[in-house]
Motif scaffolding. Structure first.
Motif, PDB file in Angstrom:
ATOM      1  N   UNK A   1       0.815  -1.208   0.000  1.00 40.05           N
ATOM      2  CA  UNK A   1       0.000   0.000   0.000  1.00 40.05           C
ATOM      3  C   UNK A   1       0.845   1.253   0.000  1.00 40.05           C
ATOM      4  N   UNK A   2       1.901   1.272   0.824  1.00 35.95           N
ATOM      5  CA  UNK A   2       2.756   2.460   0.914  1.00 35.95           C
ATOM      6  C   UNK A   2       3.489   2.732  -0.388  1.00 35.95           C
ATOM      7  N   UNK A   3       3.809   1.675  -1.147  1.00 37.03           N
ATOM      8  CA  UNK A   3       4.561   1.821  -2.396  1.00 37.03           C
ATOM      9  C   UNK A   3       3.657   1.828  -3.617  1.00 37.03           C
ATOM     10  N   UNK A   4       2.358   2.003  -3.390  1.00 36.25           N
ATOM     11  CA  UNK A   4       1.394   2.220  -4.475  1.00 36.25           C
ATOM     12  C   UNK A   4       1.250   1.032  -5.431  1.00 36.25           C
ATOM     13  N   UNK A   5       1.297  -0.183  -4.910  1.00 38.40           N
ATOM     14  CA  UNK A   5       0.929  -1.338  -5.729  1.00 38.40           C
ATOM     15  C   UNK A   5      -0.558  -1.205  -6.033  1.00 38.40           C
ATOM     16  N   UNK A   6      -0.976  -1.286  -7.291  1.00 35.68           N
ATOM     17  CA  UNK A   6      -2.390  -1.071  -7.640  1.00 35.68           C
ATOM     18  C   UNK A   6      -3.328  -1.999  -6.871  1.00 35.68           C
ATOM     19  N   UNK A   7      -4.453  -1.449  -6.454  1.00 35.70           N
ATOM     20  CA  UNK A   7      -5.396  -2.214  -5.639  1.00 35.70           C
ATOM     21  C   UNK A   7      -5.879  -3.477  -6.353  1.00 35.70           C
ATOM     22  N   UNK A   8      -6.191  -3.362  -7.636  1.00 32.12           N
ATOM     23  CA  UNK A   8      -6.691  -4.516  -8.376  1.00 32.12           C
ATOM     24  C   UNK A   8      -5.679  -5.653  -8.426  1.00 32.12           C
ATOM     25  N   UNK A   9      -4.451  -5.333  -8.780  1.00 37.51           N
ATOM     26  CA  UNK A   9      -3.403  -6.364  -8.845  1.00 37.51           C
ATOM     27  C   UNK A   9      -3.120  -6.932  -7.461  1.00 37.51           C
ATOM     28  N   UNK A  10      -3.140  -6.074  -6.455  1.00 37.02           N
ATOM     29  CA  UNK A  10      -2.924  -6.528  -5.087  1.00 37.02           C
ATOM     30  C   UNK A  10      -3.965  -7.573  -4.695  1.00 37.02           C
ATOM     31  N   UNK A  11      -5.237  -7.271  -4.905  1.00 38.84           N
ATOM     32  CA  UNK A  11      -6.302  -8.187  -4.512  1.00 38.84           C
ATOM     33  C   UNK A  11      -6.275  -9.478  -5.324  1.00 38.84           C
ATOM     34  N   UNK A  12      -5.949  -9.394  -6.609  1.00 39.07           N
ATOM     35  CA  UNK A  12      -5.908 -10.588  -7.449  1.00 39.07           C
ATOM     36  C   UNK A  12      -4.797 -11.530  -6.998  1.00 39.07           C
ATOM     37  N   UNK A  13      -3.598 -11.007  -6.847  1.00 37.35           N
ATOM     38  CA  UNK A  13      -2.466 -11.853  -6.466  1.00 37.35           C
ATOM     39  C   UNK A  13      -2.649 -12.414  -5.057  1.00 37.35           C
TER      40      UNK A  13
END
Length: 237
Positions: free
Chosen positions: A150-162
């Motif tokens: 979250x702090x390094x701006x990993x996209x929310x969609x990709x975060x939730x998928x992975x």
């Protein structure tokens, strides 16, 4: 669902009245009564910034509930779904805390000696770092990678998928292991710690409660401190 009572009944014939009395405790009844709701709550906390005393508490609870003798595949699938959905919710809340707090959140929740290596790993691999950490068992830490994503701006969609795919694989495998082999393991464990099972569970429950209270206190204290301080660039993301 009363996994502990059924296991105790099956063991009582072999270990005698003392074993039956030991395992028919109110605490065991209480834990077993939670079922899917209990594993959902534990999995939310397990993926959040609130510390639990034993890493992999969701794994343990899922195995125990899936190991209930006579449990159907549909019921075990429901337990796995509760664990997955709760873990997704907790992970999203942690990602959101990192997104809002930025570097301040990393310094607050992650020991300084680990921050550099974790942020480098996340910066280099992005959402893959989240998926790998969510798939690997303890003692691999999870919360620092979710917070850093979250702090390094990993996209929310990709975060939730992975994260979601990793949790589906992990908890589906654990549910299958519990359904197939778990009742043998639980029965052996109960026989091995006959005189200490209730004490162990009381101690563990107390540690869980203390961990949740401490985590909430630390979280609220951090919000109070950050609320009185000037807004930084990381907080404005």
């Amino acid at each position: 669902m009363s996994i502990w009572l059924q296991v105790a009944d099956s063991v009582a014939g072999k270990t005698g009245r003392h074993a039956a009395a030991a395992h028919h405790s109110h605490l065991l009844r209480w834990i077993a009564s939670f079922g899917g709701l209990g594993i959902f709550a534990v999995s939310v906390v397990d993926s959040s910034v609130v510390p639990l005393p034993v890493p992999g508490s969701t794994d343990l609870l899922l195995l125990l509930l899936s190991a209930q003798r006579g449990t159907s595949a549909i019921a075990v699938g429901w337990l796995a779904l509760c664990a997955i959905s709760g873990s997704l919710l907790g992970a999203f809340l942690t990602w959101s805390a990192g997104r809002k707090g930025g570097e301040v959140a990393l310094e607050r929740y992650i020991p300084r000696r680990f921050t550099g290596r974790i942020t480098q790993w996340v910066e280099k691999r992005g959402a893959w770092s989240v998926g790998i950490s969510a798939l690997l068992p303890p003692p691999v830490p999870l919360m620092p990678f979710l917070l850093a994503a979250g702090a390094l701006n990993v996209p929310r969609g990709r975060f939730l998928i992975f994260f979601g795919v990793a949790r589906v694989i992990r908890y589906s495998l654990l549910a299958w292991l519990g359904l197939t082999y778990g009742h043998h393991i639980v029965r052996t464990w109960l026989k091995s710690v006959d005189n200490w099972s209730s004490t162990i569970l009381w101690v563990y429950s107390g540690l869980v409660a203390l961990g949740i209270v401490f985590g909430l206190w630390k979280f609220l204290k951090g919000r109070h401190v950050s609320g009185g301080a000037p807004v930084t660039a990381g907080d404005a993301v």
